[in-house]
Design a protein around this motif. Structure first.
Motif, short mmCIF file in Angstrom:
data_model
loop_
_atom_site.label_atom_id
_atom_site.label_comp_id
_atom_site.label_asym_id
_atom_site.label_seq_id
_atom_site.Cartn_x
_atom_site.Cartn_y
_atom_site.Cartn_z
N MET A 1 0.84 -1.20 0.00
CA MET A 1 0.00 0.00 0.00
C MET A 1 0.88 1.25 0.00
N ASN A 2 0.52 2.23 -0.80
CA ASN A 2 1.31 3.44 -0.91
C ASN A 2 1.10 4.35 0.30
N GLN A 3 2.18 4.61 1.03
CA GLN A 3 2.08 5.45 2.22
C GLN A 3 2.26 6.92 1.90
N LYS A 4 2.68 7.23 0.68
CA LYS A 4 2.98 8.62 0.36
C LYS A 4 1.74 9.43 0.04
N LEU A 5 0.84 8.89 -0.76
CA LEU A 5 -0.31 9.67 -1.22
C LEU A 5 -1.62 9.30 -0.54
N GLU A 6 -1.72 8.13 0.03
CA GLU A 6 -3.03 7.68 0.52
C GLU A 6 -3.61 8.61 1.58
N LYS A 7 -2.76 9.22 2.42
CA LYS A 7 -3.29 10.05 3.51
C LYS A 7 -3.90 11.35 3.01
N TYR A 8 -3.66 11.68 1.75
CA TYR A 8 -4.23 12.90 1.19
C TYR A 8 -5.62 12.67 0.58
N GLN A 21 -4.12 18.72 -8.13
CA GLN A 21 -3.10 19.73 -7.85
C GLN A 21 -2.38 19.43 -6.54
N LEU A 22 -3.10 18.96 -5.55
CA LEU A 22 -2.49 18.62 -4.27
C LEU A 22 -1.51 17.46 -4.44
N LEU A 23 -1.89 16.46 -5.23
CA LEU A 23 -0.99 15.33 -5.47
C LEU A 23 0.26 15.78 -6.21
N ALA A 30 4.91 22.80 -4.56
CA ALA A 30 3.76 23.67 -4.80
C ALA A 30 3.91 24.50 -6.07
N ASN A 31 5.15 24.92 -6.38
CA ASN A 31 5.33 25.75 -7.57
C ASN A 31 5.27 24.95 -8.87
N GLN A 32 5.14 23.62 -8.76
CA GLN A 32 4.97 22.76 -9.94
C GLN A 32 3.59 22.10 -9.96
N SER A 33 2.69 22.60 -9.13
CA SER A 33 1.43 21.88 -8.93
C SER A 33 0.42 22.07 -10.05
N ASN A 34 0.64 23.03 -10.94
CA ASN A 34 -0.31 23.28 -12.03
C ASN A 34 -0.09 22.39 -13.24
N LYS A 35 0.90 21.51 -13.16
CA LYS A 35 1.22 20.62 -14.28
C LYS A 35 1.33 19.19 -13.77
N LEU A 36 0.68 18.27 -14.46
CA LEU A 36 0.73 16.86 -14.07
C LEU A 36 2.04 16.25 -14.55
N HIS A 37 2.80 15.69 -13.61
CA HIS A 37 4.10 15.12 -13.92
C HIS A 37 4.07 13.60 -13.82
N LEU A 38 5.05 12.97 -14.42
CA LEU A 38 5.14 11.52 -14.40
C LEU A 38 5.27 10.98 -12.98
N ALA A 39 6.01 11.69 -12.13
CA ALA A 39 6.17 11.24 -10.74
C ALA A 39 4.83 11.14 -10.03
N THR A 40 3.93 12.09 -10.29
CA THR A 40 2.60 12.05 -9.70
C THR A 40 1.81 10.85 -10.22
N VAL A 47 -1.76 3.99 -5.78
CA VAL A 47 -3.04 4.17 -5.08
C VAL A 47 -4.14 3.42 -5.81
N TYR A 48 -4.16 3.55 -7.11
CA TYR A 48 -5.18 2.88 -7.93
C TYR A 48 -5.15 1.37 -7.72
N ASP A 49 -3.96 0.81 -7.66
CA ASP A 49 -3.80 -0.65 -7.59
C ASP A 49 -4.01 -1.23 -6.19
N SER A 50 -3.82 -0.40 -5.13
CA SER A 50 -3.74 -1.02 -3.81
C SER A 50 -4.55 -0.36 -2.70
N TYR A 51 -5.10 0.83 -2.91
CA TYR A 51 -5.74 1.54 -1.81
C TYR A 51 -7.24 1.67 -2.04
N GLN A 52 -8.04 1.16 -1.08
CA GLN A 52 -9.50 1.26 -1.16
C GLN A 52 -10.00 0.84 -2.55
#
Length: 340
Positions: A1-8, A21-23, A30-40, A47-52
């Motif tokens: 389970m991903n511990q990095k994003l699940e709490k958000y 944007q939060l992810l 925060a200054n890169q939040s308006n663009k979706l990056h590969l890391a996100t 999260v898709y594969d393992s959380y809820q």
């Protein structure tokens, strides 16, 4: 389970929900939040594969305007979408999402400013806006209740003339990554809505047209939120140090880049006595600029106009009315002046 994003992610019976944007902020800053990056996208895949996994994922895409380097392509290509994912408020993102969906022949719906991807279940949840607002509000209120420190008796609050039976400590909100990110995003919404209303009228409440817009904060506890809001909205920020080591009201080199006729928006933590807004108004007037609007996390006032002891009237908006919170030990926060 991903511990990095699940709490958000916020959870209800029908879906799990987050702001895209939060992810982006969590993964890229925060200054890169308006663009979706590969890391996100890579973290989102976990999260898709393992959380809820029994619930659809709902992503609010507001203020995300671009997708970098085909960041979504591998995710779309290598996911079977037996679990529904909804990109909501896609605005200008639709072309970046739909193009690879067509290329990989993936089933989707495009309606009501949303893209729904699923091989099984179609459609949007009912009352989606109301439910997401309730989730966000419940989260913020819960964090505020958790940062309240009750007193055994009425005590004077720091940097104000007001007495209270307890105090909200913003340092607890700043130190927790999930609360800081969500609250900053919510404050950004308030500032963005205000600026949109100004642009719609093409002038300020007093009829002026401004040469610039800047975010301002005064206290150390307000400053992190102001900087975050400025980064999220791509605005400049001014921090006034009125209680720092110099204690000098005229030490204002920080304001050298404040242009005449600037529209100042105050961002703060809690509005109780209003000292910090008054200081912000004073500095604004010294440079022939104006402060007509303030946003805060919580306010002890229920109305939207600040008048008493201020240089000018100002409009404010808060995420929470502090007096309406149900609190531990004292049940309700109470405020009073020394002479009451």
């Amino acid at each position: 389970m991903n511990q990095k994003l699940e709490k958000y992610f916020l959870i209800c019976d029908e879906f799990i929900y987050c702001r895209l944007q939060l992810l982006n902020w969590v993964c890229q800053g925060a200054n890169q939040s308006n663009k979706l990056h590969l890391a996100t996208v890579n973290e989102l895949k976990k999260v898709y594969d393992s959380y809820q996994t029994d619930k659809p994922i709902l992503l609010d895409c507001r203020r995300v305007r671009d997708i970098g380097n085909n960041a979504l392509n591998d995710f779309l290509k290598n996911t079977d979408f037996s679990r529904k994912i909804i990109f909501w408020n896609v605005n200008h993102l639709d072309k970046y999402i739909i193009s690879p969906l067509l290329e990989y022949k993936i089933e989707y719906e495009h309606k009501q400013n949303s893209i729904i991807i699923s091989t099984i279940e179609k459609g949007l949840p009912k009352q989606i806006e109301k439910k997401t607002q309730q989730l966000e509000q419940k989260f913020v209120e819960g964090k505020l209740v958790g940062c309240f420190e009750p007193y055994d008796e009425f005590k004077r609050l720091y940097s104000t003339h007001v007495l209270a039976n307890g105090e909200f400590d913003a340092t607890n909100l700043i130190s927790a990554q999930d609360s800081f990110a969500w609250i900053s995003i919510k404050l950004s919404d308030l500032v963005e809505n205000y600026l949109a209303s100004i642009r719609a009228r093409d002038l300020s409440p007093d009829g002026k047209k401004y040469s610039d817009e800047k975010i301002m904060a005064v206290s150390f506890r307000s400053s992190p939120f102001a900087v975050a809001v400025a980064n999220v909205l791509n605005k400049n920020v001014i921090i006034i140090d009125h209680l720092g080591p110099k204690h000098n009201e005229y030490d204002i080199e920080i304001l050298d880049f404040l242009n005449k006729g600037t529209n100042i928006i105050y961002v703060g933590d809690f509005l109780i006595g209003g000292t910090e807004v008054f200081i912000s108004q004073m500095y604004s007037k010294m440079f022939e600029s104006d402060l007509h609007f303030a946003v805060v996390i919580g306010s002890a006032q229920s109305n939207k106009q600040g008048e008493l002891c201020f240089a000018e009237k100002f409009e404010f908006n808060s995420l929470v009315n502090l007096k309406e919170l149900i609190l531990p030990k004292v049940e309700k926060v109470e405020y009073k002046l020394f002479d009451e």
